[in-house]
Design an enzyme around this catalytic site. Structure first.
Site, PDB file in Angstrom:
ATOM      1  CD  GLN A  19      14.620  -2.120 -94.163  1.00  0.00           C
ATOM      2  OE1 GLN A  19      15.390  -3.064 -94.343  1.00  0.00           O
ATOM      3  NE2 GLN A  19      13.422  -2.073 -94.726  1.00  0.00           N
ATOM      4  CG  HIS A  58       2.839  -8.466 -94.746  1.00  0.00           C
ATOM      5  ND1 HIS A  58       2.955  -7.215 -95.273  1.00  0.00           N
ATOM      6  CD2 HIS A  58       1.921  -9.107 -95.521  1.00  0.00           C
ATOM      7  CE1 HIS A  58       2.152  -7.082 -96.319  1.00  0.00           C
ATOM      8  NE2 HIS A  58       1.504  -8.218 -96.484  1.00  0.00           N
ATOM      9  CE  LYS A  60       7.174  -6.429 -89.223  1.00  0.00           C
ATOM     10  NZ  LYS A  60       6.104  -7.071 -89.988  1.00  0.00           N
ATOM     11  CE1 TYR A  98       6.022   0.182 -92.022  1.00  0.00           C
ATOM     12  CE2 TYR A  98       7.425  -1.624 -91.314  1.00  0.00           C
ATOM     13  CZ  TYR A  98       6.603  -1.038 -92.258  1.00  0.00           C
ATOM     14  OH  TYR A  98       6.364  -1.687 -93.450  1.00  0.00           O
ATOM     15  CG  ASP A 158      -1.201  -8.110 -98.468  1.00  0.00           C
ATOM     16  OD1 ASP A 158      -0.293  -8.957 -98.358  1.00  0.00           O
ATOM     17  OD2 ASP A 158      -1.072  -6.931 -98.073  1.00  0.00           O
TER      18      ASP A 158
HETATM   19  C1  TDO Z   1       8.639  -4.290 -96.717  1.00  0.00           C
HETATM   20  C2  TDO Z   1       9.586  -3.710 -97.799  1.00  0.00           C
HETATM   21  C3  TDO Z   1       9.133  -3.537 -99.094  1.00  0.00           C
HETATM   22  N1  TDO Z   1       9.971  -3.041-100.038  1.00  0.00           N
HETATM   23  C4  TDO Z   1       9.474  -2.827-101.405  1.00  0.00           C
HETATM   24  C5  TDO Z   1       8.975  -4.089-102.096  1.00  0.00           C
HETATM   25  C6  TDO Z   1       7.845  -3.562-102.966  1.00  0.00           C
HETATM   26  O1  TDO Z   1       8.378  -3.085-104.190  1.00  0.00           O
HETATM   27  C7  TDO Z   1       7.291  -2.376-102.208  1.00  0.00           C
HETATM   28  C8  TDO Z   1       6.011  -2.700-101.424  1.00  0.00           C
HETATM   29  O2  TDO Z   1       6.282  -3.841-100.628  1.00  0.00           O
HETATM   30  P1  TDO Z   1       5.115  -4.592 -99.833  1.00  0.00           P
HETATM   31  O3  TDO Z   1       3.955  -4.816-100.739  1.00  0.00           O
HETATM   32  O4  TDO Z   1       5.710  -5.775 -99.161  1.00  0.00           O
HETATM   33  O5  TDO Z   1       4.714  -3.478 -98.745  1.00  0.00           O
HETATM   34  P2  TDO Z   1       3.720  -3.617 -97.512  1.00  0.00           P
HETATM   35  O6  TDO Z   1       2.527  -4.424 -97.941  1.00  0.00           O
HETATM   36  O7  TDO Z   1       3.501  -2.279 -96.977  1.00  0.00           O
HETATM   37  O8  TDO Z   1       4.565  -4.516 -96.507  1.00  0.00           O
HETATM   38  C9  TDO Z   1       4.644  -4.182 -95.150  1.00  0.00           C
HETATM   39  O9  TDO Z   1       3.387  -4.458 -94.547  1.00  0.00           O
HETATM   40  C10 TDO Z   1       3.330  -4.182 -93.150  1.00  0.00           C
HETATM   41  C11 TDO Z   1       1.963  -4.595 -92.659  1.00  0.00           C
HETATM   42  C12 TDO Z   1       4.442  -4.788 -92.384  1.00  0.00           C
HETATM   43  O10 TDO Z   1       4.302  -5.214 -91.243  1.00  0.00           O
HETATM   44  C13 TDO Z   1       5.783  -4.709 -93.017  1.00  0.00           C
HETATM   45  O11 TDO Z   1       6.708  -5.535 -92.349  1.00  0.00           O
HETATM   46  C14 TDO Z   1       5.751  -4.999 -94.489  1.00  0.00           C
HETATM   47  O12 TDO Z   1       5.511  -6.382 -94.691  1.00  0.00           O
HETATM   48  O13 TDO Z   1       8.319  -1.950-101.330  1.00  0.00           O
HETATM   49  C15 TDO Z   1      11.279  -2.705 -99.739  1.00  0.00           C
HETATM   50  O14 TDO Z   1      12.044  -2.258-100.611  1.00  0.00           O
HETATM   51  N2  TDO Z   1      11.727  -2.872 -98.464  1.00  0.00           N
HETATM   52  C16 TDO Z   1      10.925  -3.365 -97.475  1.00  0.00           C
HETATM   53  O15 TDO Z   1      11.382  -3.497 -96.307  1.00  0.00           O
END
Ligand code: TDO
Length: 190
Positions: free
Chosen positions: A50, A66, A76, A136, A173
């Site tokens: 992905q 995370h 990653k 990423y 967070d």
């Molecule tokens: C991570 C992710 C989120 N989403 C969706 C869920 C939500 O509606 C929106 C935002 O999600 P999050 O708040 O989790 O996004 P974010 O805070 O940017 O999460 C990311 O942070 C960084 C630091 C990482 O290392 C990643 O692995 C991931 O955890 O996107 C996906 O559809 N697929 C994904 O793989």
């Protein structure tokens, strides 16, 4: 993906790869992922499944820290497409001699670099410019039920974030545990 250098750290596993850009009168071209060159550089076999693209409008946007727990753990491969980030990872592999220690570095879209983070680390980043784009690859699909985290500014992980006031954080967070309260789902072998 001509890799010009592989920087490793006192914590085993992560690596910062510098890449070659081929420039001409139009601009430049850069391969950012190439399975053959990755193997030749001796990097671990990973099954990237992905790609993610994240835009952060405000300087000081902080995402993390995370991880996804096994069996959906993710390695990653991080790059910055526009702007700069301070990237931070914390070793949460139970039994690791460097458990709880972190690697922090700045990734800048002006420099062709990718940061490889194996499974077993909590990962986060903070934007140092407005309108920053981060791109990423990950090795497992999104599995929100397996997500965990560490508090970005927890005392025990002691990350020296460049911006500490007026950071932009998602609601969840704010609420992750500090390292001392984390029940890590990883062991060093994961
Ligand atoms: C991570 C992710 C989120 N989403 C969706 C869920 C939500 O509606 C929106 C935002 O999600 P999050 O708040 O989790 O996004 P974010 O805070 O940017 O999460 C990311 O942070 C960084 C630091 C990482 O290392 C990643 O692995 C991931 O955890 O996107 C996906 O559809 N697929 C994904 O793989």
């Amino acid at each position: 993906m001509p890799i010009t250098s592989v920087e490793t750290f006192s914590i085993s596993g992560p690596a910062l790869l510098s890449l070659k850009r081929a420039g001409d009168e139009r601009g430049w071209f850069c391969e950012t992922w190439n399975a053959r060159d990755w193997k030749e550089a001796g990097l671990p076999q990973e099954n990237w499944v992905q790609d993610n693209y994240a835009f952060s409008a405000e300087i000081g946007t902080t995402r993390g820290l995370h991880f996804q727990a096994p069996p959906h753990a993710q390695a990653k491969l991080i790059q910055v497409v526009r702007g700069r980030i301070f990237d931070a990872i914390v070793d949460i592999r139970t039994g690791s001699p460097t458990y709880g220690q972190s690697v922090c570095l700045v990734l800048n879209s002006d420099q062709p670099q990718v940061f490889y983070i194996p499974a077993g680390f909590a990962h986060g980043y903070q934007t140092l410019d407005p309108d920053t784009l981060v791109y990423y690859k990950v090795t497992d699909h999104y599995a929100p039920e397996t997500e965990g985290g560490l508090l970005w500014n927890g005392e025990r992980s002691a990350i020296d974030w460049p911006i500490r006031e007026h950071v932009t954080l998602s609601k969840r967070d704010h609420d992750w545990p500090d390292l001392g309260a984390l029940k890590s789902p990883f062991t060093q072998a994961d």
